[in-house]
Write a protein that holds these residues in place. Structure first.
Motif, PDB file in Angstrom:
ATOM      1  N   ALA A  19      29.637  37.297  41.159  1.00  0.00           N
ATOM      2  CA  ALA A  19      30.143  36.946  42.485  1.00  0.00           C
ATOM      3  C   ALA A  19      31.635  37.263  42.571  1.00  0.00           C
ATOM      4  O   ALA A  19      32.327  37.333  41.554  1.00  0.00           O
ATOM      5  CB  ALA A  19      29.902  35.471  42.788  1.00  0.00           C
ATOM      6  N   VAL A  20      32.099  37.470  43.806  1.00  0.00           N
ATOM      7  CA  VAL A  20      33.530  37.662  44.031  1.00  0.00           C
ATOM      8  C   VAL A  20      34.213  36.304  43.868  1.00  0.00           C
ATOM      9  O   VAL A  20      33.839  35.317  44.512  1.00  0.00           O
ATOM     10  CB  VAL A  20      33.806  38.228  45.438  1.00  0.00           C
ATOM     11  CG1 VAL A  20      35.302  38.343  45.681  1.00  0.00           C
ATOM     12  CG2 VAL A  20      33.138  39.583  45.599  1.00  0.00           C
ATOM     13  N   SER A  21      35.209  36.264  43.010  1.00  0.00           N
ATOM     14  CA  SER A  21      35.853  34.989  42.719  1.00  0.00           C
ATOM     15  C   SER A  21      37.269  34.867  43.280  1.00  0.00           C
ATOM     16  O   SER A  21      37.758  33.759  43.478  1.00  0.00           O
ATOM     17  CB  SER A  21      35.917  34.767  41.199  1.00  0.00           C
ATOM     18  OG  SER A  21      36.693  35.782  40.582  1.00  0.00           O
ATOM     19  N   GLU A  22      37.916  36.011  43.549  1.00  0.00           N
ATOM     20  CA  GLU A  22      39.317  35.912  43.967  1.00  0.00           C
ATOM     21  C   GLU A  22      39.774  37.214  44.628  1.00  0.00           C
ATOM     22  O   GLU A  22      39.404  38.311  44.201  1.00  0.00           O
ATOM     23  CB  GLU A  22      40.194  35.627  42.738  1.00  0.00           C
ATOM     24  CG  GLU A  22      41.662  35.438  43.052  1.00  0.00           C
ATOM     25  CD  GLU A  22      42.499  35.247  41.790  1.00  0.00           C
ATOM     26  OE1 GLU A  22      43.674  34.851  41.913  1.00  0.00           O
ATOM     27  OE2 GLU A  22      41.959  35.499  40.687  1.00  0.00           O
ATOM     28  N   LEU A  23      40.566  37.072  45.669  1.00  0.00           N
ATOM     29  CA  LEU A  23      41.289  38.199  46.252  1.00  0.00           C
ATOM     30  C   LEU A  23      42.716  38.116  45.728  1.00  0.00           C
ATOM     31  O   LEU A  23      43.583  37.459  46.315  1.00  0.00           O
ATOM     32  CB  LEU A  23      41.246  38.130  47.787  1.00  0.00           C
ATOM     33  CG  LEU A  23      39.841  38.160  48.415  1.00  0.00           C
ATOM     34  CD1 LEU A  23      39.930  38.010  49.929  1.00  0.00           C
ATOM     35  CD2 LEU A  23      39.107  39.451  48.048  1.00  0.00           C
ATOM     36  N   ALA A  24      42.947  38.760  44.608  1.00  0.00           N
ATOM     37  CA  ALA A  24      44.228  38.635  43.916  1.00  0.00           C
ATOM     38  C   ALA A  24      45.269  39.573  44.518  1.00  0.00           C
ATOM     39  O   ALA A  24      45.006  40.313  45.472  1.00  0.00           O
ATOM     40  CB  ALA A  24      44.038  38.920  42.431  1.00  0.00           C
ATOM     41  N   GLY A  52      38.150  43.135  37.619  1.00  0.00           N
ATOM     42  CA  GLY A  52      38.840  43.422  38.867  1.00  0.00           C
ATOM     43  C   GLY A  52      38.630  44.854  39.317  1.00  0.00           C
ATOM     44  O   GLY A  52      38.541  45.769  38.490  1.00  0.00           O
ATOM     45  N   ILE A  53      38.516  45.047  40.638  1.00  0.00           N
ATOM     46  CA  ILE A  53      38.447  46.395  41.217  1.00  0.00           C
ATOM     47  C   ILE A  53      39.533  46.519  42.279  1.00  0.00           C
ATOM     48  O   ILE A  53      40.100  45.514  42.740  1.00  0.00           O
ATOM     49  CB  ILE A  53      37.056  46.676  41.836  1.00  0.00           C
ATOM     50  CG1 ILE A  53      36.815  45.752  43.035  1.00  0.00           C
ATOM     51  CG2 ILE A  53      35.965  46.517  40.786  1.00  0.00           C
ATOM     52  CD1 ILE A  53      35.570  46.098  43.841  1.00  0.00           C
ATOM     53  N   GLY A  54      39.818  47.751  42.678  1.00  0.00           N
ATOM     54  CA  GLY A  54      40.832  47.975  43.687  1.00  0.00           C
ATOM     55  C   GLY A  54      40.345  47.587  45.078  1.00  0.00           C
ATOM     56  O   GLY A  54      39.149  47.565  45.359  1.00  0.00           O
ATOM     57  N   SER A  90      46.673  42.324  43.352  1.00  0.00           N
ATOM     58  CA  SER A  90      46.463  43.764  43.215  1.00  0.00           C
ATOM     59  C   SER A  90      45.017  44.127  42.950  1.00  0.00           C
ATOM     60  O   SER A  90      44.709  45.264  42.620  1.00  0.00           O
ATOM     61  CB  SER A  90      47.336  44.315  42.083  1.00  0.00           C
ATOM     62  OG  SER A  90      47.040  43.649  40.868  1.00  0.00           O
ATOM     63  N   SER A  91      44.086  43.153  43.043  1.00  0.00           N
ATOM     64  CA  SER A  91      42.685  43.453  42.748  1.00  0.00           C
ATOM     65  C   SER A  91      41.755  42.463  43.423  1.00  0.00           C
ATOM     66  O   SER A  91      42.166  41.352  43.804  1.00  0.00           O
ATOM     67  CB  SER A  91      42.444  43.420  41.235  1.00  0.00           C
ATOM     68  OG  SER A  91      42.664  42.106  40.738  1.00  0.00           O
ATOM     69  N   VAL A  92      40.513  42.888  43.580  1.00  0.00           N
ATOM     70  CA  VAL A  92      39.434  41.989  43.984  1.00  0.00           C
ATOM     71  C   VAL A  92      38.676  41.636  42.708  1.00  0.00           C
ATOM     72  O   VAL A  92      38.131  42.511  42.030  1.00  0.00           O
ATOM     73  CB  VAL A  92      38.490  42.666  44.997  1.00  0.00           C
ATOM     74  CG1 VAL A  92      37.344  41.722  45.359  1.00  0.00           C
ATOM     75  CG2 VAL A  92      39.250  43.086  46.237  1.00  0.00           C
ATOM     76  N   SER A 119      37.768  51.876  40.409  1.00  0.00           N
ATOM     77  CA  SER A 119      39.023  51.693  39.685  1.00  0.00           C
ATOM     78  C   SER A 119      39.162  50.262  39.181  1.00  0.00           C
ATOM     79  O   SER A 119      38.633  49.321  39.777  1.00  0.00           O
ATOM     80  CB  SER A 119      40.218  52.028  40.587  1.00  0.00           C
ATOM     81  OG  SER A 119      40.278  51.127  41.678  1.00  0.00           O
ATOM     82  N   ILE A 120      39.843  50.143  38.060  1.00  0.00           N
ATOM     83  CA  ILE A 120      40.210  48.832  37.520  1.00  0.00           C
ATOM     84  C   ILE A 120      41.727  48.759  37.594  1.00  0.00           C
ATOM     85  O   ILE A 120      42.426  49.345  36.762  1.00  0.00           O
ATOM     86  CB  ILE A 120      39.722  48.651  36.074  1.00  0.00           C
ATOM     87  CG1 ILE A 120      38.188  48.781  36.020  1.00  0.00           C
ATOM     88  CG2 ILE A 120      40.162  47.303  35.516  1.00  0.00           C
ATOM     89  CD1 ILE A 120      37.612  48.688  34.628  1.00  0.00           C
ATOM     90  N   PRO A 121      42.269  48.114  38.612  1.00  0.00           N
ATOM     91  CA  PRO A 121      43.713  48.168  38.845  1.00  0.00           C
ATOM     92  C   PRO A 121      44.498  47.355  37.826  1.00  0.00           C
ATOM     93  O   PRO A 121      43.955  46.490  37.133  1.00  0.00           O
ATOM     94  CB  PRO A 121      43.864  47.578  40.249  1.00  0.00           C
ATOM     95  CG  PRO A 121      42.685  46.671  40.388  1.00  0.00           C
ATOM     96  CD  PRO A 121      41.565  47.302  39.603  1.00  0.00           C
ATOM     97  N   TYR A 122      45.755  47.644  37.757  1.00  0.00           N
ATOM     98  CA  TYR A 122      46.670  46.892  36.919  1.00  0.00           C
ATOM     99  C   TYR A 122      47.881  46.549  37.772  1.00  0.00           C
ATOM    100  O   TYR A 122      48.155  47.217  38.783  1.00  0.00           O
ATOM    101  CB  TYR A 122      47.080  47.694  35.681  1.00  0.00           C
ATOM    102  CG  TYR A 122      47.515  49.104  35.962  1.00  0.00           C
ATOM    103  CD1 TYR A 122      48.831  49.399  36.280  1.00  0.00           C
ATOM    104  CD2 TYR A 122      46.587  50.151  35.912  1.00  0.00           C
ATOM    105  CE1 TYR A 122      49.219  50.700  36.556  1.00  0.00           C
ATOM    106  CE2 TYR A 122      46.965  51.444  36.186  1.00  0.00           C
ATOM    107  CZ  TYR A 122      48.284  51.729  36.506  1.00  0.00           C
ATOM    108  OH  TYR A 122      48.662  53.012  36.774  1.00  0.00           O
ATOM    109  N   PRO A 123      48.627  45.522  37.429  1.00  0.00           N
ATOM    110  CA  PRO A 123      49.756  45.113  38.259  1.00  0.00           C
ATOM    111  C   PRO A 123      50.757  46.244  38.442  1.00  0.00           C
ATOM    112  O   PRO A 123      51.127  46.934  37.500  1.00  0.00           O
ATOM    113  CB  PRO A 123      50.365  43.945  37.469  1.00  0.00           C
ATOM    114  CG  PRO A 123      49.247  43.436  36.628  1.00  0.00           C
ATOM    115  CD  PRO A 123      48.428  44.642  36.283  1.00  0.00           C
TER     116      PRO A 123
END
Length: 278
Positions: free
Chosen positions: A218-223, A185-187, A225-227, A261-265
């Motif tokens: 590939a991009v799998s999800e727009l979560a 995941g990235i920001g 707090s992260s892409v 960045s690798i975001p966290y909740p």
């Protein structure tokens, strides 16, 4: 005169009976000898086939002995039947004894039966990394009653064969190649194209990763707090864990170098102050 006639009749009857029973006895002996020879030949053939299939020596010996005993029981019954002996009672006694022993050793015999199934279908072999019977580890031994595993932390786990054959069996060593999957995941404020290109470069630089099939990113999800990216590659089965852990470390280090960045909740908490005089 009458006594001589009776003696002659008795002698003739004895000779006739001797010939009749003698032929039956010879026939029974022939059945026994030939049957024993065939039983040995079949047992020897089964042993060779199992040894050729690299079956455990203990199981080869057990199955060979069991097959020989069963064949010899059939041969002996056939020889007795040729002598005129009523074998129905023997079969009934053997059946009753077998039933009693089967009921007394039901659990043990189920393990033996499971061992036979493991021999016939060979879902795994010694040295394979397997998940079965609630245990995951390298198979060290398959015997008549149990399968012995060595876990990753060097523990020995003995699992009854009935538990192994009674559930799902996952053999991680059955195929020469495996697919490795990650999710990174990235920001939302990070450069999406840069992150994707960086992941592709990391995977392309690892010589253990196959070029064909090519690595997939590939991009799998727009979560929340992260892409999230999904990354999938193919490797040799023996390289699976090395590639898995090394890639995670490389991604973290290179993302830090490039400012990705690798975001966290996170959770934003807003406190409302009570109004004065309320």
């Amino acid at each position: 005169m009458n006594m001589d006639f009776l003696k002659e009749i008795d002698i003739n009857q004895l000779v006739e009976m001797g010939i009749t029973y003698g032929l039956k006895l010879l026939g029974a002996l022939a059945i026994f000898v030939i049957g024993k020879w065939i039983a040995k030949g079949l047992t020897r053939t089964i042993r060779k086939l199992m040894e050729k299939g690299k079956v455990e020596a203990t199981l080869v010996s057990f199955v060979g002995s069991m097959v020989y005993v069963l064949l010899m029981i059939v041969v002996i019954l056939a020889a007795l039947n040729n002598l005129g002996v009523n074998t129905t009672s023997f079969v009934a006694i053997l059946g009753a004894a077998g039933l009693a022993v089967g009921l007394a050793l039901q659990g043990t015999l189920s393990n033996v039966g499971a061992a036979v199934l493991l021999i016939l279908f060979r879902p795994f072999k010694v040295g394979d990394f397997v998940e079965a019977g609630g245990t995951a580890g390298v198979v060290e031994e398959i015997n008549m009653f149990s399968t012995i595993f060595k876990t990753g932390d060097n523990k020995v786990v003995i699992v009854p064969n009935s538990s192994v054959i009674g559930g799902n069996i996952v053999n991680y060593s059955a195929k020469e190649t495996r697919r490795v999957d990650w999710t990174f995941g990235i920001g939302y404020d990070d450069d999406l194209k840069l992150a994707k290109r960086t992941l592709e470069e990391i995977l392309a630089a690892d010589e253990r990763i196959f070029k064909d099939p090519a690595p997939f990113v590939a991009v799998s999800e727009l979560a929340d707090s992260s892409v999230n990216f999904v990354a999938r590659v193919w490797v040799k089965s023996g390289d699976y864990w090395g590639v898995y852990f090394d890639t995670i470390e490389k991604v973290k280090l290179i993302f830090d170098e490039k400012g990705i960045s690798i975001p966290y909740p996170q959770m934003d908490v807003h406190l409302d102050r009570p109004q004065e005089g309320a």
